[in-house]
Write a protein that holds these residues in place. Sequence first.
Motif, mmCIF file in Angstrom:
data_model
loop_
_atom_site.group_PDB
_atom_site.id
_atom_site.type_symbol
_atom_site.label_atom_id
_atom_site.label_comp_id
_atom_site.label_asym_id
_atom_site.label_seq_id
_atom_site.Cartn_x
_atom_site.Cartn_y
_atom_site.Cartn_z
ATOM 1 N N ASP A 50 -5.284 0.524 8.437
ATOM 2 C CA ASP A 50 -4.279 -0.523 8.210
ATOM 3 C C ASP A 50 -4.650 -1.342 6.982
ATOM 4 O OD1 ASP A 50 -2.053 -2.092 8.588
ATOM 5 O OD2 ASP A 50 -3.027 -3.400 10.068
ATOM 6 N N VAL A 51 -4.724 -0.646 5.834
ATOM 7 C CA VAL A 51 -5.040 -1.294 4.565
ATOM 8 C C VAL A 51 -4.166 -0.671 3.483
ATOM 9 C CG1 VAL A 51 -7.433 -1.803 5.208
ATOM 10 C CG2 VAL A 51 -6.896 0.354 4.063
ATOM 11 N N ALA A 52 -4.102 -1.315 2.340
ATOM 12 C CA ALA A 52 -3.347 -0.770 1.219
ATOM 13 C C ALA A 52 -4.017 0.515 0.726
ATOM 14 C CB ALA A 52 -3.278 -1.791 0.082
ATOM 15 N N PRO A 53 -3.230 1.462 0.157
ATOM 16 C CA PRO A 53 -3.820 2.729 -0.289
ATOM 17 C C PRO A 53 -5.009 2.569 -1.221
ATOM 18 C CG PRO A 53 -1.437 2.920 -0.260
ATOM 19 C CD PRO A 53 -1.751 1.473 0.041
ATOM 20 N N GLU B 283 -7.211 0.365 -1.136
ATOM 21 C CA GLU B 283 -8.363 -0.103 -0.380
ATOM 22 C C GLU B 283 -8.829 0.912 0.655
ATOM 23 O OE1 GLU B 283 -6.938 -3.681 1.364
ATOM 24 O OE2 GLU B 283 -6.712 -4.731 -0.554
#
Length: 261
Positions: A106-109, A111
Amino acid sequence: MEVVVVPTPEDAATLVADAYAALLRRTPAAVLGLATGSTPLPVYRELARRHRDEGLSFARARGFLLDEYVGLPTGHPERYREFIRTELEQHVDFAPGAIVGPGDLDVAPLEAGPAYEQLIREAGGIDLQILGIGTDGHLAFNMPMSSLSSRTRLKTLTPRTRHDNARFFDGDLDRVPTHCLTQGLATILDSRHAVMLGFGRGKAQAVREAVEGPLSSRWPASVLQLHPHATVVVDEDAASQLAFTDYYRTTYAGKPVGQGL
């Protein structure tokens, strides 16, 4: 690097499944690196059979996927996480949540790569990483000219890769994702045992370059020459361009009984 030449992919599946079974008996909480695509399918089917018929258990094991598309919704049939679910997970006894892919975080791509590397470290590292090799020598989505020291990261898919993969999206190139997350070559090198499979005459040049050619980012799979415990299992067709096949056969035949891969 050990090279094992077998008659068929099914023979390879038996050998590699033996390695999985030995690992799981020795270390029930082993961490497994899971590849997708047609190449490892015979192995997964043999593991499912052994679970069903022989009681091979994955109940304490964990799994980490090699790569994943970016932008496909959860449950999409072409997500690699869905592939592993349908081809392996639902046929054995992994605990809920034991398998994770780089696209599950559940993080930005941007990251996701570092976060995935941290998860692998927290799990104690990957004990056995199964790999396929592309006709151009790629491992996971580490395409030619990828850094040999690369880690898990976001990558842009090349036009060739997207065109090749369009067949999985009803031939519609516009439906093929433009980005992916992939373990890096250095991440793969961190595994305790890497097993690369190659089948068919179309893989022969890539296998030759990876095994007997120079270490080069042109052929990313050649990075396995640096791995302290790398095993290459290929059928007769994929081995057809190797120059030292007799040597590989002799050394494999001479291994101590029970040593395994």
